[in-house]
Write a protein that holds these residues in place. Structure first.
Motif, PDB file in Angstrom:
ATOM      1  N   HIS A   1     -11.208   4.456 -14.421  1.00 14.67           N
ATOM      2  CA  HIS A   1     -11.088   3.003 -14.454  1.00 14.67           C
ATOM      3  C   HIS A   1     -12.102   2.345 -13.513  1.00 14.67           C
ATOM      4  O   HIS A   1     -12.388   2.849 -12.431  1.00 14.67           O
ATOM      5  N   LEU A   2     -12.599   1.188 -13.943  1.00 14.41           N
ATOM      6  CA  LEU A   2     -13.716   0.539 -13.255  1.00 14.41           C
ATOM      7  C   LEU A   2     -13.413   0.212 -11.793  1.00 14.41           C
ATOM      8  O   LEU A   2     -14.202   0.544 -10.899  1.00 14.41           O
ATOM      9  N   ILE A   3     -12.315  -0.487 -11.519  1.00 17.82           N
ATOM     10  CA  ILE A   3     -12.090  -0.992 -10.165  1.00 17.82           C
ATOM     11  C   ILE A   3     -11.962   0.140  -9.142  1.00 17.82           C
ATOM     12  O   ILE A   3     -12.648   0.119  -8.108  1.00 17.82           O
ATOM     13  N   PRO A   4     -11.128   1.164  -9.360  1.00 20.89           N
ATOM     14  CA  PRO A   4     -11.094   2.236  -8.351  1.00 20.89           C
ATOM     15  C   PRO A   4     -12.412   2.992  -8.243  1.00 20.89           C
ATOM     16  O   PRO A   4     -12.810   3.383  -7.133  1.00 20.89           O
ATOM     17  N   LEU A   5     -13.116   3.195  -9.357  1.00 22.67           N
ATOM     18  CA  LEU A   5     -14.418   3.861  -9.283  1.00 22.67           C
ATOM     19  C   LEU A   5     -15.391   3.057  -8.426  1.00 22.67           C
ATOM     20  O   LEU A   5     -16.120   3.612  -7.595  1.00 22.67           O
ATOM     21  N   ALA A   6     -15.406   1.734  -8.647  1.00 17.71           N
ATOM     22  CA  ALA A   6     -16.315   0.877  -7.881  1.00 17.71           C
ATOM     23  C   ALA A   6     -15.943   0.860  -6.403  1.00 17.71           C
ATOM     24  O   ALA A   6     -16.822   0.901  -5.526  1.00 17.71           O
ATOM     25  N   LEU A   7     -14.657   0.798  -6.095  1.00 15.74           N
ATOM     26  CA  LEU A   7     -14.228   0.780  -4.696  1.00 15.74           C
ATOM     27  C   LEU A   7     -14.556   2.100  -4.004  1.00 15.74           C
ATOM     28  O   LEU A   7     -14.979   2.112  -2.843  1.00 15.74           O
TER      29      LEU A   7
ATOM     30  N   THR B   1       0.808  -1.235   0.000  1.00  9.84           N
ATOM     31  CA  THR B   1       0.000   0.000   0.000  1.00  9.84           C
ATOM     32  C   THR B   1       0.837   1.280   0.000  1.00  9.84           C
ATOM     33  O   THR B   1       0.357   2.334   0.410  1.00  9.84           O
ATOM     34  N   ARG B   2       2.063   1.194  -0.492  1.00  8.53           N
ATOM     35  CA  ARG B   2       2.870   2.410  -0.560  1.00  8.53           C
ATOM     36  C   ARG B   2       2.409   3.307  -1.700  1.00  8.53           C
ATOM     37  O   ARG B   2       2.435   4.539  -1.585  1.00  8.53           O
ATOM     38  N   ILE B   3       2.029   2.723  -2.814  1.00  8.03           N
ATOM     39  CA  ILE B   3       1.524   3.466  -3.962  1.00  8.03           C
ATOM     40  C   ILE B   3       0.376   2.667  -4.577  1.00  8.03           C
ATOM     41  O   ILE B   3       0.222   1.470  -4.308  1.00  8.03           O
ATOM     42  N   GLY B   4      -0.415   3.336  -5.404  1.00  8.63           N
ATOM     43  CA  GLY B   4      -1.537   2.667  -6.041  1.00  8.63           C
ATOM     44  C   GLY B   4      -2.082   3.495  -7.186  1.00  8.63           C
ATOM     45  O   GLY B   4      -1.435   4.437  -7.658  1.00  8.63           O
ATOM     46  N   GLU B   5      -3.281   3.145  -7.609  1.00 11.60           N
ATOM     47  CA  GLU B   5      -3.882   3.832  -8.757  1.00 11.60           C
ATOM     48  C   GLU B   5      -4.410   5.186  -8.324  1.00 11.60           C
ATOM     49  O   GLU B   5      -5.144   5.313  -7.345  1.00 11.60           O
ATOM     50  N   ARG B   6      -4.067   6.194  -9.130  1.00  9.09           N
ATOM     51  CA  ARG B   6      -4.434   7.563  -8.778  1.00  9.09           C
ATOM     52  C   ARG B   6      -4.521   8.394 -10.052  1.00  9.09           C
ATOM     53  O   ARG B   6      -3.505   8.750 -10.643  1.00  9.09           O
ATOM     54  N   HIS B   7      -5.728   8.649 -10.496  1.00  6.27           N
ATOM     55  CA  HIS B   7      -5.946   9.481 -11.672  1.00  6.27           C
ATOM     56  C   HIS B   7      -6.908  10.611 -11.314  1.00  6.27           C
ATOM     57  O   HIS B   7      -7.735  10.458 -10.425  1.00  6.27           O
ATOM     58  N   ALA B   8      -6.790  11.706 -12.015  1.00  8.36           N
ATOM     59  CA  ALA B   8      -7.707  12.818 -11.813  1.00  8.36           C
ATOM     60  C   ALA B   8      -8.097  13.390 -13.178  1.00  8.36           C
ATOM     61  O   ALA B   8      -7.270  14.042 -13.811  1.00  8.36           O
ATOM     62  N   PRO B   9      -9.294  13.129 -13.668  1.00 10.16           N
ATOM     63  CA  PRO B   9     -10.341  12.355 -13.000  1.00 10.16           C
ATOM     64  C   PRO B   9     -10.083  10.849 -13.132  1.00 10.16           C
ATOM     65  O   PRO B   9      -9.368  10.411 -14.032  1.00 10.16           O
ATOM     66  N   GLU B  10     -10.699  10.081 -12.239  1.00  7.93           N
ATOM     67  CA  GLU B  10     -10.589   8.630 -12.313  1.00  7.93           C
ATOM     68  C   GLU B  10     -11.588   8.101 -13.345  1.00  7.93           C
ATOM     69  O   GLU B  10     -12.748   8.526 -13.370  1.00  7.93           O
TER      70      GLU B  10
END
Length: 342
Positions: free
Chosen positions: A189-195, A178-187
C-alpha cells in the motif's frame, strides 16, 4: 451487548474493527489462521486459531458459541499475486467463504457483514463510483470478491441469511493511540511504503506512471481511515439487526488525492521528503478511483470522523515511527490463545 464472531480479526482492518467492537461493549470471538494476520494486533476478545474453510472447525465453534452476528475479513488482497496465482485466491476468497456460508446457514447463525472492495467495479466509467456502477473486475482478486457478493445474494434469497457487503476504497491510517496499525508482509500500500521510504527503512518509492490524465499525471485514489471503516461494520450489523435487507455499500471519503499529493502531504506532516523514482504504469491501474458513499451515509448513518488526508497520514506516521524495525513477519508466532486440531 452482543456476541460477535470476527473471521480474520487479526488482520489490518479486522483488528481495528475488533478494537471498535470491544470499545462499544460487545463480546468478540476471533477466528484467524494467522497466515497474514498477527496475534499481537488483537487488543482483546478471545482468539481461536483456525481456518474458515475447515468445516469441522466451524461446526465445533458454532455449536459452542451463540453468535448474534458475523464479520468476515479473511481474504487475500494482493492484486498482483492474484494475477499470477488465481487458484490461491479463488480457493481462499471464494471456496472458503462458501464453506463459511454453508456452516452459518446450517447452524442458523447470522447476519453477516462481508469485507468487499472497490475492485469489483473495474475501470471507472464515471468520476464517482456509486453502487450501481457496472461491475467488471480487472483481476482475479476483484473477481473473487464479486463472486462472493453473488453468493451472498443467493444465500439471502434462498435461505434468509441476510448480509451487507462493504466495498472499501483505499483503507489507510492507524489507531490514533498507536496501539495497532497497518502491517502487511510484503507491504503493497502506498502510504506505509512512502512513510517507510521517508524513514530510510526501504529504498526509494516507485511512482508508477506520470502520464495519466490527472492534474499532476499520477493516479488519484480515495483514502479512507481504517477506524472509519471499523465503525461502518458495526453500523452495518445494526442495520441488519433492525431488519435491513441484503445490500452493498461503498466506503470512501468521496475525495480523490493523487500519488504526488500523498507524497507532498507526507512531507508537510512529517517534515521528511519521500525519496522516489518514476516507473512505468502498472497494467490495470485506472487513472482515478473515487467513491460515491452517499448510500452508506444515508442508510447506515455513517459519517467518517478522520476524513482529511493529513489526519490519515499523521496517524499512519505515528504508527510507522513507533515500530521502525518491523518490516516482515516474525519467523515464529507466539502461542495461540486457543486452537482447534484439524
Amino acid at each position: 451487548m452482543s456476541k460477535l464472531l470476527v473471521v480474520g480479526g487479526c488482520g489490518y482492518i479486522g483488528s481495528h474493527t475488533v478494537k471498535y467492537l470491544l470499545y462499544k461493549g460487545h463480546d468478540v470471538v476471533v477466528l484467524d489462521n494467522l497466515s497474514t494476520g498477527f496475534k499481537e494486533s488483537l487488543l482483546g476478545g478471545a482468539l481461536i486459531i483456525g481456518n474458515c474453510g475447515n468445516r469441522k472447525h466451524l461446526d465445533r465453534l458454532l455449536a459452542t458459541h451463540s453468535f448474534d452476528g458475523v464479520l468476515h475479513f479473511a481474504s487475500l488482497i494482493q492484486v498482483g499475486e492474484s494475477v499470477v496465482n488465481p487458484g490461491k485466491y479463488y480457493l481462499n476468497n471464494v471456496v472458503n467463504t462458501l464453506t463459511l456460508l454453508q456452516a452459518l446457514k446450517d447452524h442458523q447463525v447470522g447476519p453477516l457483514v462481508f469485507s468487499s472492495t472497490a475492485a469489483v467495479y473495474g475501470e471507472p466509467q464515471t468520476p464517482l463510483l456509486s453502487e450501481d456502477h457496472p461491475q467488471k473486475p480487472l483481476n482475479p482478486y476483484g473477481m473473487s470478491k464479486l463472486m462472493v457478493e453473488h453468493m451472498l445474494k443467493d444465500f439471502s434469497h434462498a435461505y434468509g441469511l441476510r448480509s451487507v457487503a462493504l466495498r472499501y476504497f483505499n483503507a489507510s491510517g492507524a489507531d490514533p493511540l498507536t496501539r495497532i496499525g497497518e502491517r502487511h508482509a510484503p507491504e503493497t500500500h502506498l502510504i506505509p511504503l512512502a512513510l517507510q521510504a521517508a524513514l530510510g527503512l526501504r529504498g526509494p518509492l516507485s511512482v508508477y506512471g506520470r502520464d495519466y490524465a490527472t492534474p499532476d499525471g499520477t493516479c488519484i485514489r480515495d483514502y479512507i481511515h481504517v477506524d472509519d471503516l471499523a465503525e461502518a461494520h458495526l453500523l452495518a450489523l445494526e442495520y441488519l439487526w433492525q431488519g435491513g435487507e441484503t445490500a452493498a455499500f461503498n466506503l470512501g471519503n468521496g475525495d480523490g488525492f493523487s500519488v504526488q499529493q500523498v507524497l507532498d502531504t507526507i512531507e508537510g506532516v512529517t517534515g521528511y521528503a519521500v525519496p522516489f523514482e518514476n516507473a512505468p504504469r502498472r497494467s490495470g491501474d485506472p487513472a482515478r478511483l473515487v467513491a460515491d458513499a452517499q448510500l452508506a451515509k444515508q442508510t447506515l448513518g455513517w459519517a467518517p470522523r478522520y476524513a482529511t488526508l493529513p489526519t490519515i497520514i499523521k496517524h499512519a506516521w505515528q504508527w510507522e515511527a513507533k515500530r521502525p524495525s518491523v518490516l516482515s513477519r516474525p519467523t515464529k508466532l507466539s502461542q495461540p490463545t486457543k486452537h482447534y486440531a484439524a
